[in-house]
Write a protein that holds these residues in place. Structure first.
Motif, PDB file in Angstrom:
ATOM      1  N   GLU A 106      75.900  54.751  79.308  1.00 22.05           N
ATOM      2  CA  GLU A 106      74.574  54.345  78.663  1.00 22.05           C
ATOM      3  C   GLU A 106      75.866  53.993  77.209  1.00 22.05           C
ATOM      4  N   ALA A 107      76.797  53.651  77.461  1.00 29.17           N
ATOM      5  CA  ALA A 107      77.405  52.767  76.415  1.00 29.17           C
ATOM      6  C   ALA A 107      78.479  51.753  76.754  1.00 29.17           C
ATOM      7  N   PRO A 108      77.808  51.078  77.758  1.00 29.21           N
ATOM      8  CA  PRO A 108      79.326  50.111  78.695  1.00 29.21           C
ATOM      9  C   PRO A 108      79.925  49.162  78.076  1.00 29.21           C
ATOM     10  N   PRO A 109      81.074  49.060  78.133  1.00 27.87           N
ATOM     11  CA  PRO A 109      81.623  48.198  77.856  1.00 27.87           C
ATOM     12  C   PRO A 109      81.262  47.008  77.626  1.00 27.87           C
ATOM     13  N   ARG A 110      80.585  45.801  76.773  1.00 33.86           N
ATOM     14  CA  ARG A 110      80.566  44.377  76.702  1.00 33.86           C
ATOM     15  C   ARG A 110      80.982  43.715  77.233  1.00 33.86           C
ATOM     16  N   LYS A 111      80.920  42.667  77.184  1.00 37.16           N
ATOM     17  CA  LYS A 111      81.770  41.733  78.069  1.00 37.16           C
ATOM     18  C   LYS A 111      81.661  40.904  76.908  1.00 37.16           C
ATOM     19  N   GLN A 112      82.599  39.657  77.264  1.00 40.42           N
ATOM     20  CA  GLN A 112      83.753  38.684  75.875  1.00 40.42           C
ATOM     21  C   GLN A 112      83.040  37.797  76.188  1.00 40.42           C
ATOM     22  N   VAL A 113      82.241  36.380  76.140  1.00 43.44           N
ATOM     23  CA  VAL A 113      81.951  35.418  76.947  1.00 43.44           C
ATOM     24  C   VAL A 113      81.728  34.245  75.732  1.00 43.44           C
ATOM     25  N   VAL A 114      81.794  33.221  76.127  1.00 47.34           N
ATOM     26  CA  VAL A 114      82.078  32.190  75.282  1.00 47.34           C
ATOM     27  C   VAL A 114      80.355  31.509  75.145  1.00 47.34           C
ATOM     28  N   ASP A 115      80.025  30.963  73.848  1.00 52.13           N
ATOM     29  CA  ASP A 115      78.470  30.486  73.821  1.00 52.13           C
ATOM     30  C   ASP A 115      79.401  30.055  72.295  1.00 52.13           C
ATOM     31  N   PHE A 116      78.569  28.699  72.318  1.00 47.08           N
ATOM     32  CA  PHE A 116      78.658  26.917  71.671  1.00 47.08           C
ATOM     33  C   PHE A 116      80.216  27.270  71.306  1.00 47.08           C
ATOM     34  N   ASP A 117      81.153  27.108  72.468  1.00 46.35           N
ATOM     35  CA  ASP A 117      82.056  27.063  72.079  1.00 46.35           C
ATOM     36  C   ASP A 117      83.033  28.460  70.742  1.00 46.35           C
TER      37      ASP A 117
END
Length: 209
Positions: A106-117
Motif C-alpha cells: 500500500e505504501a511502497p518505497p519510492r525510487k530515486q531518479v534524476v529529473d532535470f539534473d
C-alpha cells in the motif's frame, strides 16, 4: 552507540545548532567527524540490523547457487529465489508478516531518479505476477535508497517514522523468507549451532559454536 574517539585537541568547530565544520584536515579528525555523523543517524541499531541481514542474505543466496551473471559480473539471483519460494512464503503468514506485506503493497518505497539534473523521488511499482518477487524488489530498493541516499536524522524519504516502518517491515519479510527456505536459512546461520537437529522447527534457539 559507538564510543567517541579520543584526541588530544578538538578538531570540530560548532556553527549552527547541530552543525560543525572540520578545523583540522587529518585522518584522525576525519574519523572523529565521521563518528559524530554516525551518532546522528536515526535508529542506528535498526539500520545496522537491516544492512547486516541484507548482506548476510545475499551471502546465503550466493552459496545456495542462487546466482545470475550479467555485464557487471556474478550477483545473487533474488528474482529466481522469489519465484521458487513464492508459494512456500505465502503458505503460513502470521499477522505480523501480513501487516508488513500490506504496508509494502500500500505504501511502497519510492525510487530515486534524476529529473532535470536533480535527484527526486518517483512512485514506481515493479511489474511481476509473483508477490514475493515484488516484495524483494522493493526491499532491494530500500537498501539502495539507504545506501546511496541521505543518512543523517532522516534516512530514506524524509520521514523518519516511515523510514522505521520500511526497515522494520522489510526485516520481517526477509526473516520470513528464511523460514520458507531451509537451504538459504542454513547458509544464513552457517556459523550458528542449533539446539535441535530439526531446524525446521521455528521454536529452536540458536547457540554460538
Amino acid at each position: 552507540m559507538m564510543p567517541p574517539l579520543k584526541a588530544e585537541r578538538t578538531d570540530l568547530a560548532k556553527n549552527e545548532p547541530g552543525e560543525f565544520k572540520v578545523a583540522a584536515q587529518t585522518l584522525e579528525s576525519y574519523r572523529k567527524c565521521t563518528r559524530e555523523l554516525m551518532d546522528r543517524v536515526h535508529r542506528m541499531d535498526l539500520v545496522y540490523e537491516f544492512f547486516f541481514v541484507f548482506s548476510r542474505f545475499e551471502h546465503a543466496l550466493s552459496t545456495s547457487n542462487y546466482l545470475t551473471e550479467g555485464k557487471t559480473g556474478v550477483s545473487p539471483d533474488w528474482n529466481k529465489f522469489a519465484r521458487d519460494m513464492n508459494d512456500l512464503f505465502q503458505a503460513h503468514l502470521s499477522t505480523e508478516v501480513r501487516k508488513a506485506i500490506r504496508y509494502y503493497e500500500e505504501a511502497p518505497p519510492r525510487k530515486q531518479v534524476v529529473d532535470f539534473d536533480s535527484l527526486t523521488w518517483k512512485d514506481v511499482v515493479p511489474e511481476t505476477d509473483y508477490q514475493l518477487e515484488k516484495l524483494l524488489l522493493l526491499i532491494r530498493r530500500v537498501r539502495n535508497n539507504l545506501f546511496h541516499g541521505e543518512k543523517l536524522g532522516i534516512l530514506l524519504e524524509g520521514d523518519s517514522e516511515r523510514d522505521t516502518r520500511l526497515l522494520t517491515h522489510g526485516l520481517t519479510i526477509l526473516y520470513t523468507c528464511l523460514q520458507a527456505s531451509s537451504d538459504v536459512r542454513k547458509k544464513f546461520f552457517s556459523e550458528v549451532e542449533w539446539e535441535t537437529e530439526d531446524d525446521d522447527d521455528t521454536g529452536v534457539t540458536p547457540q554460538r559454536k
